[in-house]
Design an enzyme around this catalytic site. Sequence first.
Site, PDB file in Angstrom:
ATOM      1  N   ASP A 152     -15.099   1.928  12.038  1.00 40.19           N
ATOM      2  CA  ASP A 152     -15.442   2.038  10.613  1.00 40.19           C
ATOM      3  C   ASP A 152     -15.684   0.668   9.990  1.00 40.19           C
ATOM      4  OD1 ASP A 152     -16.025   3.454   8.297  1.00 40.19           O
ATOM      5  OD2 ASP A 152     -13.936   3.533   7.626  1.00 40.19           O
ATOM      6  N   LYS A 206       0.854  -1.188   0.000  1.00 40.08           N
ATOM      7  CA  LYS A 206       0.000   0.000   0.000  1.00 40.08           C
ATOM      8  C   LYS A 206       0.889   1.237   0.000  1.00 40.08           C
ATOM      9  CE  LYS A 206      -4.001   1.849   2.563  1.00 40.08           C
ATOM     10  NZ  LYS A 206      -4.883   1.595   3.730  1.00 40.08           N
TER      11      LYS A 206
END
Length: 311
Positions: free
Chosen positions: A143, A49
């Site tokens: 989340d 990432k």
Amino acid sequence: MPQHLVPHTGTGKRTTIEDFEIGRFLGRGKYGLVYLAREQSSKLVVALKVLYKSYIKSERVEGQVRRELDIHLNVRHINIIRLYTWFQDETRVFLVLEVAPYGELYQRLQQFGKFPLPVVSKIIRDVAQAIQYLHRKNIFHRDLKAENILICKGKETKEHTDAHNSDDSISVHEHELVRMAHYTYKIADFGWSVHHPTHGGRRRTQCGTLDYLPPEVMLGQSYDKACDIWSLGALCYELICGTAPFYHDEIKITRQNIANVEYSFTKDFSPASKDFIQRMLIRSPEARISIEDILRHPFLRQTDHRSKVPK
């Protein structure tokens, strides 16, 4: 993971981008891009990432990214994507992550529309086990949603494989959907997670995604780890029928639905799944079912994964 792959602030050889062979593009994250990569000395395949410092700075999320790295690097659970290490150069921050070969749960939800109850039971059980682990470490995820859950290979017995492969009555599409009850599901994104060192502590920061937000977070009130219980209930509802429980085209009405806990069940829901969701989607955080009781609920104890595909 090879011992020389350590955070840039640690000891040992400094990890750089030159240590990796970069493969295909996997997707776009909140603040960067994700690529398939292979660490050259170990040949280990990872997800790399890439976060761009200029964007992180312009969005004023330096603190959020530092918190994500600190939390994710220090958690280890079968239902959490592993962050092996991270490093940086002048313009980028790199996260070296466990690969999820079957992608995002959200992509599968888009593909299939909704899932059979035993598949949902397996998904929610895996996610709940991860949440139980996080809560024991005084971490709120904040989340939970389909986009933040990745799919990895699970344990499928030869009996299941042979039964599925020999059943000529189902299509390839249906076959894959049935197999989903045997994958392993892992929480992947810790961008909104927070560690609260005080047991039972409360916070006021507004974060997360509206469709999954509990009333206390949406309204800017203080909240605790029960916020994750609500989000788990909203996720469960969406996986069963394909739509978030409080969704409306108008955001104002969505907010009203959340504040008033207004939602209804379709024919997709069984009595057990209704009871399960109702125990999580409760206005008062203190009245919501505990994560331990979630894992003991009959809905998560289903064992027959050879269910019919939803019509």
